[in-house]
Design an enzyme around this catalytic site. Sequence first.
Site, PDB file in Angstrom:
ATOM      1  N   LYS A 120       0.830  -0.979   0.092  1.00 35.53           N
ATOM      2  CA  LYS A 120       0.122   0.132   0.092  1.00 35.53           C
ATOM      3  C   LYS A 120       0.704   1.310   0.248  1.00 35.53           C
ATOM      4  O   LYS A 120       0.420   2.293  -0.399  1.00 35.53           O
ATOM      5  CB  LYS A 120      -1.042   0.099   1.449  1.00 35.53           C
ATOM      6  CG  LYS A 120      -2.184   1.047   1.018  1.00 35.53           C
ATOM      7  CD  LYS A 120      -2.531   1.168   2.519  1.00 35.53           C
ATOM      8  CE  LYS A 120      -1.603   2.426   3.027  1.00 35.53           C
ATOM      9  NZ  LYS A 120      -2.186   2.582   4.475  1.00 35.53           N
ATOM     10  N   ASP A 138      -6.475   1.159   0.765  1.00 35.67           N
ATOM     11  CA  ASP A 138      -5.859   1.984   1.897  1.00 35.67           C
ATOM     12  C   ASP A 138      -7.843   1.481   2.768  1.00 35.67           C
ATOM     13  O   ASP A 138      -7.930   0.384   2.452  1.00 35.67           O
ATOM     14  CB  ASP A 138      -6.478   3.187   2.157  1.00 35.67           C
ATOM     15  CG  ASP A 138      -7.333   3.718   1.702  1.00 35.67           C
ATOM     16  OD1 ASP A 138      -8.400   3.216   1.160  1.00 35.67           O
ATOM     17  OD2 ASP A 138      -7.273   4.810   1.238  1.00 35.67           O
TER      18      ASP A 138
END
Length: 214
Positions: A120, A138
Amino acid sequence: MSGGKVEKILSFLEKHYPEARIILNYNTPFQLLVATILAAQCTDERVNRVTETFFARYPSPEKLDESPLEEIEGAVKPTGFYRQKAKTLKAVSRALIERHGGEVPDRMEALTDLPGVGRKTASIVLGECFGQDTLPVDTHVLRVSRRLGLAMSKNADKVEEELSSIVPEGKRWKFALTLGWHGRTVCTARSPKCSVCGLEEMCPKIGVKGDKKG
């Protein structure tokens, strides 16, 4: 998952969230890398308040690397989990100096090979700073994609794989930004505003327990 549904979702998101962007403040790839690490289990707004002075004090990997761990801990304490975050920042800074001449690399493998840097964080840096078509997952993207029935896993890396298989190349970065923005403003965690959501008709509302107007 029908291609038609995905295209409708993409079209809606692009039309309604042209302002979608990374909320974390930064001026360099290194600063965004630092801010994203600090944002774990912390709001972007709080991170921005911390980095306003943090970046002036620690503008480079070299400065962070030479600074005492306890000093860095104090600087990042408001973001939570400050001991681990400070340790990660020092380790990342050392790795950048030793492996990349103090520069942030522009390859996924090189970024995720840094201490404490996952997909991420790497995807955010690559998409925002290097213009790559990444799809960072996220908490907002994870939640909204599940509610829409786009991805069913609870693991962020697996959700990235699922979404990448249905979102066309060239649209993944924008998709992540706009879906995340939708999650921040409409499809919120505790009280999703289903009655005012333009995606309601095509949303199975998986896991949604309540519906709040406006």
